[in-house]
Structures are given as C-alpha cells and as structure tokens.
Design a protein around this motif. Structure first.
Motif, PDB file in Angstrom:
ATOM      1  N   ALA A 266      43.541  11.012  35.701  1.00 50.39           N
ATOM      2  CA  ALA A 266      42.847  11.549  34.528  1.00 50.39           C
ATOM      3  C   ALA A 266      43.852  12.128  33.529  1.00 50.39           C
ATOM      4  CB  ALA A 266      41.846  12.624  34.951  1.00 50.39           C
ATOM      5  N   ARG A 267      44.878  12.793  34.027  1.00 46.70           N
ATOM      6  CA  ARG A 267      45.921  13.342  33.159  1.00 46.70           C
ATOM      7  C   ARG A 267      46.703  12.212  32.483  1.00 46.70           C
ATOM      8  NH1 ARG A 267      46.743  18.847  34.377  1.00 46.70           N
ATOM      9  NH2 ARG A 267      45.771  19.500  36.340  1.00 46.70           N
ATOM     10  N   LEU A 268      47.047  11.187  33.262  1.00 45.70           N
ATOM     11  CA  LEU A 268      47.791  10.067  32.685  1.00 45.70           C
ATOM     12  C   LEU A 268      46.959   9.359  31.615  1.00 45.70           C
ATOM     13  CD1 LEU A 268      49.391   8.649  35.958  1.00 45.70           C
ATOM     14  CD2 LEU A 268      50.590   9.785  34.073  1.00 45.70           C
ATOM     15  N   TYR A 269      45.672   9.226  31.875  1.00 46.08           N
ATOM     16  CA  TYR A 269      44.794   8.598  30.889  1.00 46.08           C
ATOM     17  C   TYR A 269      44.742   9.412  29.600  1.00 46.08           C
ATOM     18  CZ  TYR A 269      40.340   7.803  28.534  1.00 46.08           C
ATOM     19  OH  TYR A 269      39.372   7.612  27.584  1.00 46.08           O
ATOM     20  N   SER A 270      44.609  10.730  29.712  1.00 46.23           N
ATOM     21  CA  SER A 270      44.480  11.579  28.526  1.00 46.23           C
ATOM     22  C   SER A 270      45.757  11.618  27.695  1.00 46.23           C
ATOM     23  CB  SER A 270      44.093  13.002  28.934  1.00 46.23           C
ATOM     24  OG  SER A 270      45.151  13.636  29.638  1.00 46.23           O
ATOM     25  N   ARG A 271      46.903  11.246  28.327  1.00 48.83           N
ATOM     26  CA  ARG A 271      48.185  11.277  27.623  1.00 48.83           C
ATOM     27  C   ARG A 271      48.730   9.877  27.353  1.00 48.83           C
ATOM     28  NH1 ARG A 271      50.735  15.458  32.111  1.00 48.83           N
ATOM     29  NH2 ARG A 271      49.211  17.152  31.808  1.00 48.83           N
ATOM     30  N   ASN A 272      47.905   8.871  27.584  1.00 44.80           N
ATOM     31  CA  ASN A 272      48.377   7.485  27.492  1.00 44.80           C
ATOM     32  C   ASN A 272      48.887   7.178  26.083  1.00 44.80           C
ATOM     33  OD1 ASN A 272      48.047   4.435  27.082  1.00 44.80           O
ATOM     34  ND2 ASN A 272      47.799   4.670  29.288  1.00 44.80           N
ATOM     35  N   ALA A 273      50.162   6.842  25.995  1.00 43.81           N
ATOM     36  CA  ALA A 273      50.793   6.638  24.693  1.00 43.81           C
ATOM     37  C   ALA A 273      50.211   5.435  23.956  1.00 43.81           C
ATOM     38  CB  ALA A 273      52.302   6.467  24.868  1.00 43.81           C
ATOM     39  N   ARG A 274      49.873   4.377  24.691  1.00 44.06           N
ATOM     40  CA  ARG A 274      49.315   3.189  24.040  1.00 44.06           C
ATOM     41  C   ARG A 274      47.966   3.498  23.421  1.00 44.06           C
ATOM     42  NH1 ARG A 274      50.326  -1.249  28.876  1.00 44.06           N
ATOM     43  NH2 ARG A 274      52.585  -1.001  29.041  1.00 44.06           N
ATOM     44  N   LEU A 275      47.160   4.272  24.129  1.00 46.31           N
ATOM     45  CA  LEU A 275      45.849   4.646  23.621  1.00 46.31           C
ATOM     46  C   LEU A 275      45.986   5.487  22.353  1.00 46.31           C
ATOM     47  CD1 LEU A 275      42.794   4.477  24.492  1.00 46.31           C
ATOM     48  CD2 LEU A 275      43.105   6.761  25.418  1.00 46.31           C
TER      49      LEU A 275
ATOM     50  N   GLN B  75      40.982   8.416  20.557  1.00 49.84           N
ATOM     51  CA  GLN B  75      41.017   9.629  21.349  1.00 49.84           C
ATOM     52  C   GLN B  75      40.474   9.365  22.755  1.00 49.84           C
ATOM     53  OE1 GLN B  75      42.429  12.509  20.302  1.00 49.84           O
ATOM     54  NE2 GLN B  75      43.005  11.249  18.544  1.00 49.84           N
ATOM     55  N   PRO B  76      41.088   9.951  23.780  1.00 50.40           N
ATOM     56  CA  PRO B  76      40.603   9.757  25.151  1.00 50.40           C
ATOM     57  C   PRO B  76      39.177  10.270  25.308  1.00 50.40           C
ATOM     58  CG  PRO B  76      42.788  10.753  25.123  1.00 50.40           C
ATOM     59  CD  PRO B  76      42.296  10.788  23.723  1.00 50.40           C
ATOM     60  N   ASP B  77      38.486   9.708  26.276  1.00 52.98           N
ATOM     61  CA  ASP B  77      37.134  10.131  26.606  1.00 52.98           C
ATOM     62  C   ASP B  77      37.207  11.503  27.284  1.00 52.98           C
ATOM     63  OD1 ASP B  77      34.566  10.490  27.463  1.00 52.98           O
ATOM     64  OD2 ASP B  77      34.442   8.643  28.639  1.00 52.98           O
ATOM     65  N   LEU B  78      36.753  12.528  26.593  1.00 55.43           N
ATOM     66  CA  LEU B  78      36.881  13.893  27.099  1.00 55.43           C
ATOM     67  C   LEU B  78      36.004  14.152  28.317  1.00 55.43           C
ATOM     68  CD1 LEU B  78      36.930  15.874  23.714  1.00 55.43           C
ATOM     69  CD2 LEU B  78      38.866  15.078  25.085  1.00 55.43           C
ATOM     70  N   SER B  79      34.993  13.307  28.519  1.00 54.81           N
ATOM     71  CA  SER B  79      34.097  13.524  29.656  1.00 54.81           C
ATOM     72  C   SER B  79      34.808  13.310  30.984  1.00 54.81           C
ATOM     73  CB  SER B  79      32.879  12.596  29.555  1.00 54.81           C
ATOM     74  OG  SER B  79      33.265  11.238  29.709  1.00 54.81           O
ATOM     75  N   VAL B  80      35.911  12.548  30.966  1.00 52.97           N
ATOM     76  CA  VAL B  80      36.656  12.322  32.211  1.00 52.97           C
ATOM     77  C   VAL B  80      37.240  13.637  32.715  1.00 52.97           C
ATOM     78  CG1 VAL B  80      38.588  11.098  33.274  1.00 52.97           C
ATOM     79  CG2 VAL B  80      37.176   9.949  31.569  1.00 52.97           C
ATOM     80  N   ALA B  81      37.870  14.400  31.838  1.00 55.96           N
ATOM     81  CA  ALA B  81      38.433  15.694  32.234  1.00 55.96           C
ATOM     82  C   ALA B  81      37.330  16.643  32.686  1.00 55.96           C
ATOM     83  CB  ALA B  81      39.217  16.301  31.073  1.00 55.96           C
ATOM     84  N   GLU B  82      36.173  16.568  32.041  1.00 60.52           N
ATOM     85  CA  GLU B  82      35.056  17.437  32.416  1.00 60.52           C
ATOM     86  C   GLU B  82      34.595  17.176  33.844  1.00 60.52           C
ATOM     87  OE1 GLU B  82      33.588  19.961  30.865  1.00 60.52           O
ATOM     88  OE2 GLU B  82      35.099  19.824  29.281  1.00 60.52           O
TER      89      GLU B  82
END
Length: 230
Positions: free
Chosen positions: A147-156, A162-169
């Motif tokens: 989840a952390r890697l997804y939220s910081r994914n440079a390609r995205l 913007q990353p899907d914030l519901s994942v961190a939730e």
C-alpha cells in the motif's frame, strides 16, 4: 471561376476533411465530456492512448477490467503476460481474471509479478489481497508495504493520477505502531524485480497475440542505363 478560387476551394475542402477526421479520432478515443477524470478533474488517458500501437493488448486488458474473461481474452492476456517486463498490464489483468474465476492463488501470483516490477495497479491490488488473505496468507504488514509503495509509485504520480486513498484507509487501525514501522522499512528496502518466463504457453495461446507486421516497402527495380557513347 478563376484558377485562384478553385485552389482556395480545394484547400478549404481539405481543411474541412482534416478537421472532421480529427473530431472523429477524438470521439473514438473517448474524448469530450464522456472522458473519465480523476479527483482533481484531470482527464485519465485510456489504455489505447497509453499504448497506441498495441490495440490488441489494450482491448484485452480493457475487456478483463470490464469482467469479460472469456477463453479468447485469457489466451491473449496470457500470451502478452508471458513476454515479461513491459507487459505488466496484461499480467495484472490476467490475475484479475483468475481471481474472478475462482483461482485466487494463480491470480495473486500474476498480480505479484506485476507488482514486483513496479506496476501501480498491481501494487494496489496486492496490498488488499494480503490484507484480506485472498490467494495469499493474510499478512497486514506485507499488505501495508505494498500500500505504501502504491501511494508513492513514481509512474502513477508522473501521469498526474492521485493514488486511491481508500487503500490506505483499509489499513487504518489494522496494525500496531511496531507493525507500521516494519511495513515502512520493508517499503524503503524494496527494489523492483522483473519476472521472466521459464516455459512457454501452448501454440494456440502464442498465436492469439500474433500481429502481422507491416510489409517492407517494395524495392525499386534497378535501372539499367546504356553507356554514354559520347
């Protein structure tokens, strides 16, 4: 009518045709008000726009995303997925199809391969699979890492998405402070790795994504000239 007027009329007609073609292309690619937008209002590029020369690839991935996991779709996705690095979208879509068809272990494995290569959507899905124990052993720490890697994914982020914030939730309150620190360290230490196939799928699968290339331009016949007698 003068020759000048004829030339002007021809150019005006050509301009109208070019404009019509441009409008048609925009409409076919999903332009206009129907385009999907992110939370900030930015237009999300379609798969065909991200990979304009790979329409077969893009269509197969789009069909899988819509839940169309027929044998034909699976064959095309498998064919592309076996090509390895550069086809993480097919690997992720193939994993989704296996999950939907009741084969979670195979689905999670394909998604893991794409996530290891840095594919953002695969990292998002793998995080949730670990949290729920679907196709993998339940492991909130490992899930939080993805989840952390997804939220910081440079390609995205480079695409302005913007990353899907519901994942961190989903992980909020699911771990202790010590487990959070461990998942953070795992994310910091992560380096991408790229899967390479050690076997090949059968010939029917391989033929499913074979695209006939352009024919090479015909060679001009050699012009034979007689020697100059003078």
């Amino acid at each position: 009518m003068s020759e000048r007027n004829i030339q002007f009329g021809s150019r005006a007609g050509l301009l109208v045709i070019l404009c019509a073609v441009a409008i048609a292309i925009t409409a076919c690619s999903g332009g206009g008000a129907a385009r999907k937008r992110d939370a900030e209002g930015r237009v999300i590029p379609t798969l065909a726009e991200q990979d304009p020369s790979g329409t077969l690839y893009a269509r197969a991935v789009s069909r899988a995303a819509a839940g169309d996991c027929t044998d034909d779709t699976l064959n095309v996705l498998t064919c592309f997925a076996y090509r390895g690095h550069g086809y993480e979208g097919a690997q992720t879509a193939l994993g989704q199809c296996y999950l939907a068809s009741g084969n979670p272990a195979e689905g999670a494995e394909w998604i893991r391969r794409a996530a290891n290569a840095g594919w953002a959507d695969a990292q998002r899905q793998l995080a949730l699979l670990y949290l729920r124990g679907e196709g993998v052993s339940q492991n909130a720490v490992e899930g939080a890492k993805w989840a952390r890697l997804y939220s910081r994914n440079a390609r995205l982020l480079a695409l302005g998405v913007q990353p899907d914030l519901s994942v961190a939730e989903e992980f909020r309150g699911a771990m202790t402070s010590e487990e959070n620190a461990r998942s953070e360290q795992l994310a910091v230490n992560w380096v991408p790795s790229y899967w390479s196939a050690t076997t090949e799928p059968d010939q029917n699968v391989l033929r499913s994504c074979a695209v006939e290339g352009r024919r090479p331009p015909a060679q001009r016949p050699e012009i034979v000239t007689a020697p100059d007698p003078y």
